[in-house]
Design a protein around this motif. Structure first.
Motif, PDB file in Angstrom:
ATOM      1  N   ASP A  97       0.854  -1.180   0.000  1.00  0.00           N
ATOM      2  CA  ASP A  97       0.000   0.000   0.000  1.00  0.00           C
ATOM      3  C   ASP A  97       0.897   1.239   0.000  1.00  0.00           C
ATOM      4  O   ASP A  97       2.022   1.193   0.502  1.00  0.00           O
ATOM      5  N   PHE A  98       0.397   2.338  -0.546  1.00  0.00           N
ATOM      6  CA  PHE A  98       1.132   3.596  -0.433  1.00  0.00           C
ATOM      7  C   PHE A  98       0.155   4.748  -0.382  1.00  0.00           C
ATOM      8  O   PHE A  98      -0.969   4.676  -0.872  1.00  0.00           O
ATOM      9  N   GLU A  99       0.646   5.834   0.221  1.00  0.00           N
ATOM     10  CA  GLU A  99      -0.137   7.062   0.308  1.00  0.00           C
ATOM     11  C   GLU A  99       0.821   8.243   0.261  1.00  0.00           C
ATOM     12  O   GLU A  99       1.755   8.326   1.049  1.00  0.00           O
ATOM     13  N   ASP A 100       0.611   9.148  -0.686  1.00  0.00           N
ATOM     14  CA  ASP A 100       1.427  10.349  -0.847  1.00  0.00           C
ATOM     15  C   ASP A 100       0.552  11.583  -0.628  1.00  0.00           C
ATOM     16  O   ASP A 100      -0.583  11.631  -1.094  1.00  0.00           O
ATOM     17  N   ARG A 101       1.122  12.563   0.040  1.00  0.00           N
ATOM     18  CA  ARG A 101       0.425  13.828   0.266  1.00  0.00           C
ATOM     19  C   ARG A 101       1.418  14.961   0.065  1.00  0.00           C
ATOM     20  O   ARG A 101       2.404  15.073   0.791  1.00  0.00           O
ATOM     21  N   TRP A 135       3.523 -17.584   8.360  1.00  0.00           N
ATOM     22  CA  TRP A 135       4.369 -16.432   8.686  1.00  0.00           C
ATOM     23  C   TRP A 135       4.047 -15.262   7.771  1.00  0.00           C
ATOM     24  O   TRP A 135       3.541 -15.425   6.666  1.00  0.00           O
ATOM     25  N   GLU A 136       4.379 -14.075   8.260  1.00  0.00           N
ATOM     26  CA  GLU A 136       4.145 -12.843   7.505  1.00  0.00           C
ATOM     27  C   GLU A 136       5.168 -11.799   7.930  1.00  0.00           C
ATOM     28  O   GLU A 136       5.481 -11.671   9.114  1.00  0.00           O
ATOM     29  N   THR A 137       5.700 -11.080   6.964  1.00  0.00           N
ATOM     30  CA  THR A 137       6.576  -9.949   7.243  1.00  0.00           C
ATOM     31  C   THR A 137       5.958  -8.693   6.643  1.00  0.00           C
ATOM     32  O   THR A 137       5.315  -8.752   5.593  1.00  0.00           O
ATOM     33  N   LYS A 138       6.170  -7.583   7.323  1.00  0.00           N
ATOM     34  CA  LYS A 138       5.629  -6.308   6.849  1.00  0.00           C
ATOM     35  C   LYS A 138       6.600  -5.195   7.212  1.00  0.00           C
ATOM     36  O   LYS A 138       7.161  -5.185   8.308  1.00  0.00           O
ATOM     37  N   THR A 139       6.813  -4.274   6.290  1.00  0.00           N
ATOM     38  CA  THR A 139       7.626  -3.087   6.549  1.00  0.00           C
ATOM     39  C   THR A 139       6.798  -1.848   6.269  1.00  0.00           C
ATOM     40  O   THR A 139       6.069  -1.786   5.276  1.00  0.00           O
ATOM     41  N   ASN A 140       6.912  -0.890   7.171  1.00  0.00           N
ATOM     42  CA  ASN A 140       6.268   0.414   7.013  1.00  0.00           C
ATOM     43  C   ASN A 140       7.354   1.468   6.876  1.00  0.00           C
ATOM     44  O   ASN A 140       8.238   1.566   7.737  1.00  0.00           O
ATOM     45  N   CYS A 141       7.312   2.229   5.807  1.00  0.00           N
ATOM     46  CA  CYS A 141       8.300   3.284   5.565  1.00  0.00           C
ATOM     47  C   CYS A 141       7.569   4.622   5.446  1.00  0.00           C
ATOM     48  O   CYS A 141       6.493   4.699   4.849  1.00  0.00           O
ATOM     49  N   ILE A 187      11.772   3.557   9.176  1.00  0.00           N
ATOM     50  CA  ILE A 187      11.321   2.237   8.737  1.00  0.00           C
ATOM     51  C   ILE A 187      10.973   1.404   9.966  1.00  0.00           C
ATOM     52  O   ILE A 187      11.729   1.382  10.938  1.00  0.00           O
ATOM     53  N   GLU A 188       9.835   0.729   9.916  1.00  0.00           N
ATOM     54  CA  GLU A 188       9.448  -0.229  10.933  1.00  0.00           C
ATOM     55  C   GLU A 188       9.265  -1.587  10.263  1.00  0.00           C
ATOM     56  O   GLU A 188       8.678  -1.676   9.183  1.00  0.00           O
ATOM     57  N   ALA A 189       9.775  -2.647  10.906  1.00  0.00           N
ATOM     58  CA  ALA A 189       9.651  -4.003  10.384  1.00  0.00           C
ATOM     59  C   ALA A 189       8.869  -4.859  11.375  1.00  0.00           C
ATOM     60  O   ALA A 189       9.089  -4.778  12.591  1.00  0.00           O
ATOM     61  N   PHE A 190       7.937  -5.684  10.860  1.00  0.00           N
ATOM     62  CA  PHE A 190       7.098  -6.532  11.688  1.00  0.00           C
ATOM     63  C   PHE A 190       7.206  -7.971  11.222  1.00  0.00           C
ATOM     64  O   PHE A 190       7.319  -8.247  10.017  1.00  0.00           O
ATOM     65  N   HIS A 191       7.198  -8.904  12.190  1.00  0.00           N
ATOM     66  CA  HIS A 191       7.209 -10.334  11.896  1.00  0.00           C
ATOM     67  C   HIS A 191       6.038 -10.976  12.628  1.00  0.00           C
ATOM     68  O   HIS A 191       5.975 -10.935  13.867  1.00  0.00           O
TER      69      HIS A 191
END
Length: 214
Positions: free
Chosen positions: A116-120, A146-152, A169-173
């Protein structure tokens, strides 16, 4: 009732065109740090276009296989939108882009991927230095169990002589945060100057990176 036969339009040896001139193409090209103007001398304007002369045609064969990309299936098509918001009271314009919900699965190794992305992008009517932007990106990979997710997130603002950039950057496992990284502040000085280490007092300041405007 009357009838008439349409006459073919004569072919013109010339084609009309239009040229748009702008000091910026927001937000693809950011404006200069002042209220720029254009002065045009119409008597001296000239447009030269190249002509196709002698040339050799090059044919490139199609790759084998024709579709070398991995085969995947669409789990969710997602949605994409972009629009402009105008705050007439405060004189602000917001350009927004959003894409969310798209998910695909690779049939080769069963990996589910998407993002997903969001620009403003925001700027004031008469103040080029008021520009700000915030860009958020989420990337997701998963298989069974299992699932990995990164939020930038990246943010941009400016002064008259420099760009101010912050990022993180946040990384989730499997739903739990595994790490968080933020860019350490760095002071960017003009070319030829000695770059010094940031003062210790910056440890409590917001993460940012400063670069000279060009």
């Amino acid at each position: 009732m009357t009838s008439s036969t349409a006459q073919p339009r004569p072919r013109c040896p010339w084609t009309q065109g239009s040229i748009a001139l702008s000091t910026a193409y927001w937000p693809m090209m950011l404006p200069p740090p002042y209220d720029a103007t254009l002065n045009l001398d119409l008597s001296s304007l000239k447009l030269s276009l190249p002509l196709l002369g002698d040339h050799e045609r090059i044919d490139v064969p199609e790759p084998v296989p024709v579709n070398p990309a991995p085969i995947s299936e669409t789990i969710a098509a997602g949605e994409s939108m972009r629009w402009i918001e105008r705050d007439l009271h405060n004189g602000l314009t917001h350009y927004r882009k959003v894409s969310r919900g798209a998910r695909n699965r690779s049939l080769d190794h069963n990996l589910v991927y998407g993002g997903d992305f969001e620009d403003r992008w925001t700027i004031g009517t008469s103040d080029p230095l008021s520009l700000t932007s915030e860009c958020r990106r989420t990337s997701i990979l998963s298989r069974e169990g299992w699932e990995t997710k990164t939020n930038c997130v990246s943010r941009l603002s400016c002064t008259k002589i420099e760009w101010i950039i912050s990022e993180g950057i946040e990384a989730f496992h499997n739903g739990e945060r595994a790490s968080m990284i933020r860019q350490r502040p760095i002071s960017w000085q003009p070319a030829g100057a000695v770059i010094s280490a940031p003062p210790r007092a910056w440890a409590a300041a917001p993460d940012c990176r400063r670069r000279p405007r060009r």
